[in-house]
Design a protein around this motif. Structure first.
Motif, short mmCIF file in Angstrom:
data_model
loop_
_atom_site.label_atom_id
_atom_site.label_comp_id
_atom_site.label_asym_id
_atom_site.label_seq_id
_atom_site.Cartn_x
_atom_site.Cartn_y
_atom_site.Cartn_z
N ASN A 94 96.12 34.51 -24.27
CA ASN A 94 95.73 33.10 -24.40
C ASN A 94 95.92 32.42 -23.04
O ASN A 94 97.04 32.11 -22.65
N ARG A 99 93.68 26.44 -20.99
CA ARG A 99 92.29 25.95 -20.92
C ARG A 99 92.28 24.45 -20.64
O ARG A 99 93.11 23.69 -21.17
N ASN A 113 92.62 40.19 -29.90
CA ASN A 113 92.05 39.93 -28.57
C ASN A 113 91.09 41.01 -28.10
O ASN A 113 90.43 40.85 -27.07
N LYS A 137 95.41 30.25 -31.31
CA LYS A 137 96.07 31.28 -30.53
C LYS A 137 95.68 32.65 -31.06
O LYS A 137 95.66 32.89 -32.27
N VAL A 138 95.36 33.55 -30.14
CA VAL A 138 94.94 34.90 -30.50
C VAL A 138 96.13 35.83 -30.32
O VAL A 138 96.86 35.75 -29.33
N ASP A 168 91.64 25.77 -29.70
CA ASP A 168 93.09 25.69 -29.61
C ASP A 168 93.79 26.78 -30.42
O ASP A 168 95.02 26.83 -30.45
N ASP A 183 86.33 38.29 -25.31
CA ASP A 183 87.63 38.08 -24.67
C ASP A 183 87.73 38.86 -23.36
O ASP A 183 88.20 38.32 -22.34
#
Length: 504
Positions: free
Chosen positions: A284, A287, A264, A258-259, A256, A269
């Motif tokens: 992001n 998902r 990234n 956040k990138v 959960d 990724d």
């Protein structure tokens, strides 16, 4: 004597008193009896009035019931009212389930007759070994597979370029040149290999070129999104006292998290994006919470079953019709050409519908479930399209999103009109359609290109003159008739080209 005279006045007084009391009692009793009589008369009169009112109410009720019975008799005698026919456009009736079932039954029966006729005429033509020969000519040579493996070089080149840009080692201008060169090689390199290497079959060439085309669109989106992140970062640095940059991806834990840019820019990724069922990159992605094994197995079964069905129907149904169409095309017999076109329209359209379900529903949902990719809107209700534009906007959502995000809106931002931008999108789509057909067949006839560009005037005509069900019928006719026409043109030209090379 004296005593008697004394008693008499007292007795007289007592009698007078008693008579007075008696008269008063009689008077009071007479008054009470009068009031009682009056009350009795009043009660009896009220009872009589109630009886009269009751009888009157009973009479009125009986008259109302008689009148109601009379109205019922008139209702039984009257059987008409103002209403519309069910099949008229002004009727609000919308339940045509029985007609739909009838259409399905008639379609199944007609196709069953054609299939039985095909079996009686040609026998069983399904051959799995022949299918394998469509992909490879030499069992020890897999040029299309080698092309797909080589594509990893271009993926890593894009990642390395973005890392250098995030560090400031490359300027934006130099980075744009490197990305442009990388994307140009992705577009031209597989085409050159397919054209020059004879062992690449047409089906293998379509597979390799399709993979490289998808990779081209993905890396273009990857380039744009990272550039937008750098622009936002530079704006924050200029406007804020400190930069709220995110940590690198290695220090982030949990699904959960956040990138943020540049966290990234990792191999994991990028390869997740390469295999994800989308063409538009995000830092992001949404998902899903977990992998549903039952859903995954259903999609896998559909993929395997529909693959076998597509191959079998193509060998058993499509190929004999195409082979029998060569002679009318060579003789330019228009009547027989039209008859072959209509014969080919039904199996071609049926296979196209099956391919749509196999790819956009079964395959993409299988990949999305395996990668826990949350956005499952790969198509919308294109079958309800009342305009050609609506169809192209809804039948392939991943491509439509890419065209809007990275091609249509940037053209609008540069000052181009909507008509010019829309025409440019159709031109780009027509180029890739021709690219994926002409290069594997090693011939350039532009049938696919012209078919896509013809969608522009067709979209204008349908949107201008047709509405509702008529527009939807026009869209279906263009799909049912247009595709087999292009198939016949390419097959005929390929057949003529192969025969000419054998003669030479």
């Amino acid at each position: 004597m004296g005593d008697s005279g004394a008693v008499r006045p007292a007795a007289l007084r007592r009698r007078a008193t008693f008579s007075a009391i008696r008269s008063q009692t009689l008077q009071s009793s007479s008054v009470g009896s009068t009031e009682a009589f009056r009350d009795a008369v009043t009660a009896s009169s009220s009872r009589e009035l109630n009886k009269l009112n009751g009888s009157h109410t009973t009479l009125s009720r009986s008259k109302h019931e008689k009148r109601k019975r009379g109205n019922d008799h008139s209702g039984r005698l009257s059987c008409h009212q103002q209403q519309e026919s069910l099949l008229s456009s002004s009727s609000s009736f919308s339940n045509y389930r029985g007609i739909l079932n009838w259409c399905v039954i008639m379609l199944v029966l007609s196709n069953a007759r054609l299939f039985l006729e095909n079996l009686l005429k040609y026998g069983i033509l399904v051959d799995p070994i022949q299918v394998l020969a469509l992909f490879v000519k030499d069992p020890y040579s897999w040029p299309a597979g080698c092309l797909v493996i080589v594509s990893n070089v271009f993926i890593l080149a894009a990642l390395y370029t973005e890392r250098q840009l995030s560090k400031g080692s490359l300027s934006e201008h130099v980075g744009l040149l490197v990305h442009s060169f990388n994307l140009s090689i992705i577009l031209s390199f597989p085409a050159v290999v397919v054209l020059l290497v004879p062992s690449v079959t047409p089906v293998g060439g379509v597979f390799a070129l399709g993979t490289y085309t998808i990779l081209l669109l993905k890396l273009y989106s990857y380039k744009d999104v990272n550039r937008w992140c750098r622009e936002l970062s530079s704006i924050k640095v200029k406007t804020l006292s400190r930069s709220y940059s995110c940590p690198s991806a290695q220090h982030m834990t949990g699904d959960d998290q956040k990138v943020c840019y540049p966290g990234n820019l990792t191999i994991r990724d990028l390869y997740y994006f390469v295999f994800a069922p989308t063409l538009c990159y995000e830092l992001n992605f949404p998902r899903s919470p977990k992998i549903r094994m039952s859903f995954l197995l259903r999609r896998l079964f559909e993929m395997l079953f529909l693959t076998q069905l597509l191959v079998g129907l193509t060998q058993q149904w499509m190929i004999p019709i195409i082979q029998s169409s060569m002679k009318p095309l060579e003789d330019m017999d228009l009547s027989r050409m039209m008859e072959r076109l209509l014969r080919l329209a039904v199996p071609n359209h049926l296979l196209w519908l099956m391919f749509f379900y196999w790819f956009f529903h079964s395959s993409l949902n299988f990949i999305a479930e395996l990668l826990r990719f949350g956005d499952r809107q790969f198509y919308k209700d294109w079958w309800n399209s009342e305009t050609v534009t609506y169809f192209w906007q809804n039948w392939n959502i991943p491509v439509h999103k890419w065209c809007l995000r990275h091609f249509y809106y940037p053209l609008l931002g540069k000052g181009f009109s909507k008509m010019v931008s829309q025409s440019a999108v159709f031109f780009l789509s027509a180029f890739f359609h021709e690219y994926l057909v002409s290069v594997p067949l090693r011939m350039f006839r532009l049938w696919a290109f012209m078919g896509m560009m013809a969608q522009l005037p067709l979209a204008w005509l349908v949107g201008r003159f047709l509405r509702g069900n008529y527009g939807n019928a026009a869209v279906w006719i263009s799909l049912i008739i247009g595709q087999p026409f292009a198939v016949l043109m390419y097959v005929h030209d390929y057949y003529v080209l192969q025969n000419r090379q054998e003669i030479d």
